[in-house]
Design a protein around this motif. Structure first.
Motif, PDB file in Angstrom:
ATOM      1  N   GLU A 274     -12.010  -3.712   1.890  1.00 16.62           N
ATOM      2  CA  GLU A 274     -11.985  -5.034   1.267  1.00 16.62           C
ATOM      3  C   GLU A 274     -11.701  -6.147   2.281  1.00 16.62           C
ATOM      4  O   GLU A 274     -12.215  -7.256   2.157  1.00 16.62           O
TER       5      GLU A 274
ATOM      6  N   THR B  62       0.842  -1.194   0.000  1.00 13.58           N
ATOM      7  CA  THR B  62       0.000   0.000   0.000  1.00 13.58           C
ATOM      8  C   THR B  62       0.878   1.245   0.000  1.00 13.58           C
ATOM      9  O   THR B  62       1.788   1.369   0.822  1.00 13.58           O
TER      10      THR B  62
ATOM     11  N   ARG C 158     -11.005   8.903   5.772  1.00 12.02           N
ATOM     12  CA  ARG C 158     -11.946   9.461   4.797  1.00 12.02           C
ATOM     13  C   ARG C 158     -11.990  10.988   4.880  1.00 12.02           C
ATOM     14  O   ARG C 158     -12.133  11.669   3.864  1.00 12.02           O
TER      15      ARG C 158
ATOM     16  N   ASP D 290     -10.914   4.567  10.136  1.00 10.16           N
ATOM     17  CA  ASP D 290     -11.494   4.659   8.791  1.00 10.16           C
ATOM     18  C   ASP D 290     -12.174   6.002   8.586  1.00 10.16           C
ATOM     19  O   ASP D 290     -12.083   6.598   7.511  1.00 10.16           O
TER      20      ASP D 290
ATOM     21  N   CYS E  91      -7.482   3.042   2.421  1.00  8.95           N
ATOM     22  CA  CYS E  91      -8.920   3.033   2.692  1.00  8.95           C
ATOM     23  C   CYS E  91      -9.600   1.861   1.989  1.00  8.95           C
ATOM     24  O   CYS E  91     -10.476   1.190   2.576  1.00  8.95           O
ATOM     25  N   GLN E  92      -9.196   1.586   0.760  1.00  7.39           N
ATOM     26  CA  GLN E  92      -9.767   0.457   0.029  1.00  7.39           C
ATOM     27  C   GLN E  92      -9.412  -0.878   0.689  1.00  7.39           C
ATOM     28  O   GLN E  92     -10.249  -1.783   0.774  1.00  7.39           O
ATOM     29  N   GLN E  93      -8.186  -0.992   1.161  1.00  8.89           N
ATOM     30  CA  GLN E  93      -7.774  -2.229   1.822  1.00  8.89           C
ATOM     31  C   GLN E  93      -8.564  -2.465   3.114  1.00  8.89           C
ATOM     32  O   GLN E  93      -8.932  -3.598   3.432  1.00  8.89           O
TER      33      GLN E  93
ATOM     34  N   SER F 297      -5.681   6.471  -0.363  1.00  6.69           N
ATOM     35  CA  SER F 297      -6.859   5.893  -1.013  1.00  6.69           C
ATOM     36  C   SER F 297      -6.753   4.371  -1.066  1.00  6.69           C
ATOM     37  O   SER F 297      -7.743   3.660  -0.828  1.00  6.69           O
ATOM     38  N   GLN F 298      -5.558   3.851  -1.343  1.00  8.29           N
ATOM     39  CA  GLN F 298      -5.370   2.398  -1.328  1.00  8.29           C
ATOM     40  C   GLN F 298      -5.542   1.833   0.083  1.00  8.29           C
ATOM     41  O   GLN F 298      -6.106   0.748   0.254  1.00  8.29           O
TER      42      GLN F 298
END
Length: 433
Positions: free
Chosen positions: A348, A336, A363, A359, A343-345, A340-341
């Motif tokens: 997911e 990572t 954001r 989190d 947050c996506q991890q 943004s990555q």
């Protein structure tokens, strides 16, 4: 848009009083350059004369053609004498570029174009001043020629070429489509350090460049040890006994760099720098090397008090300690590199349900518009898409067209034939011949 009373910023603050306005970094840099130019009279006069010279040449297609002919003749002479080598992409046709107030980096492009075409521009102005079509053109060409061949103009030309050469890299970096917080702050601080180093140790190098440029183009330079005279040069009008070298070094060279540093500090205030610095503690690059629990908690407490209650701040600190252990054991975080990555991890891997407050903070940090050059370009393109002939364009269709424009790198790779086939195969359609 940034109006705190009636602008777009005011509308955001009505719904979210802790939304922070971070002005476009590229735009801030442009304002700093303009502010530095306005504060020093020599530089201000230089930009006025630069605009006059470029506009005088560019206003006529015939003069632009004559400038190209003079350049071709000069290049042919240099190639025949062996001073230049031929090659692909070398010695192409060039023209003078205008500096535009709303186009970032255009001032530097205008300066570099004049420096590369200085000899050709000088010969063209001299030719027009002697054989112009009427007295007005001959007078304008002669006045531009006299201003261009002055030592003050050449000194400012070389000086601004060096200064804007430093800031142009920063300007181009800020105009990239994505820019993270750490890189943005590092670029600003690096530029300040280089400007300060140039102020302390760059005078000799600059003066030698000015002297070489003057000797190359036949510009007469003054005796730098002579007394500097202002006004009508009468003794009663001179306030201080200073040399010409002192006037150019202190009142021009040092003042321009000092104004530039001051403008950069004013355009990047301490609150914005602190906000972005604390936000960089969440940076996941280099295996979360910048991760700092104290700074992250201070970020949430100081800048987002409406989003985190006192007991939530304590829960956030506890989450950060658990998260600090997870980032070294879970393989999903090793590659990572951006927020943004990250947050996506979290989403997911369903870890966002465990690290609720972390989190939420990530954001909030992602809403900071560090680089808005792409956004401003999209707003400028909106006038092209929704013009006078398409004034009734619906919002949904306009948004679709804007997405295609913003993400045109991906849109250019889409084959139209594949879209037609997919549209055709979605359901039976009646075809009209």
């Amino acid at each position: 848009m940034r109006g705190s009373w009636n602008g777009l910023q005011a509308l955001f603050l009505q719904d979210c009083p802790y939304a922070y306005y971070v002005h476009c970094f590229a735009h801030r840099l442009q304002l700093a350059l303009n502010g530095a130019a306005k504060d020093v009279k020599v530089v201000w006069r230089f930009f006025l004369m630069l605009t006059n010279i470029v506009n005088f040449i560019s206003a006529s297609a015939k003069r632009c053609n004559e400038l190209n002919l003079i350049r071709k003749a000069e290049l042919k002479e240099l190639l025949d004498s062996g001073e230049l080598e031929t090659g692909k992409g070398l010695h192409q046709d060039r023209t003078l570029k205008r500096a535009r107030a709303t186009r970032w980096g255009s001032h530097f492009a205008s300066i570099t174009s004049l420096m590369s075409l200085f000899k050709e521009t000088k010969l063209l102005l001299l030719e027009i001043s002697d054989h112009g079509p009427n007295q007005q053109f001959r007078g304008d060409a002669e006045s531009n020629y006299i201003a261009m061949m002055s030592f003050e103009f050449v000194f400012a030309l070389v000086l601004m070429d060096k200064i804007m050469g430093l800031t142009n890299f920063l300007c181009q970096a800020f105009q990239t489509k994505t820019q993270d917080i750490v890189s943005a702050l590092n670029f600003v601080e690096n530029t300040k350090m280089q400007l300060q180093d140039m102020r302390e140790h760059g005078w000799d190098d600059l003066f030698m460049s000015v002297v070489s440029f003057c000797e190359l183009h036949g510009v007469d330079g003054p005796d730098m040890g002579a007394r500097y005279m202002t006004g009508t040069r009468r003794s009663c009008q001179q306030k201080d006994v200073i040399t010409i070298e002192h006037a150019y070094r202190v009142d021009v060279f040092n003042d321009v760099i000092d104004c530039m540093l001051k403008e950069l500090n004013d355009r990047f205030p301490e609150q914005t720098v602190e906000l972005l610095t604390l936000s960089s503690s969440l940076d996941p690059r280099n295996s979360f090397k910048s991760f700092n629990i104290e700074h992250i908690c201070k970020l949430a407490e100081k800048f987002y008090p409406a989003d985190f209650l006192p007991h939530e701040l304590k829960a956030l600190e506890t989450e950060l300690r658990y998260f600090q252990n997870d980032i070294h054991h879970l393989p999903c975080f090793k590659e990572t590199t951006t927020l943004s990555q990250l947050c996506q991890q979290l989403v997911e891997t369903t870890l966002a349900e465990n690290y609720i407050f972390l989190d939420r903070l990530i954001r909030l940090v992602l809403t900071l518009p560090v680089s808005t050059a792409t956004t401003e370009r999209a707003l400028s393109c909106m006038r092209i898409i929704k013009n006078r002939l398409r004034s009734t364009l619906a919002d949904e269709f306009l948004a679709d067209c804007m997405i295609l424009h913003i993400e045109r790198e991906f849109a250019n790779n889409i084959d139209n034939a594949s879209i037609i086939e997919e549209f055709k195969s979605s359901k039976p359609r009646r075809v009209k011949f």
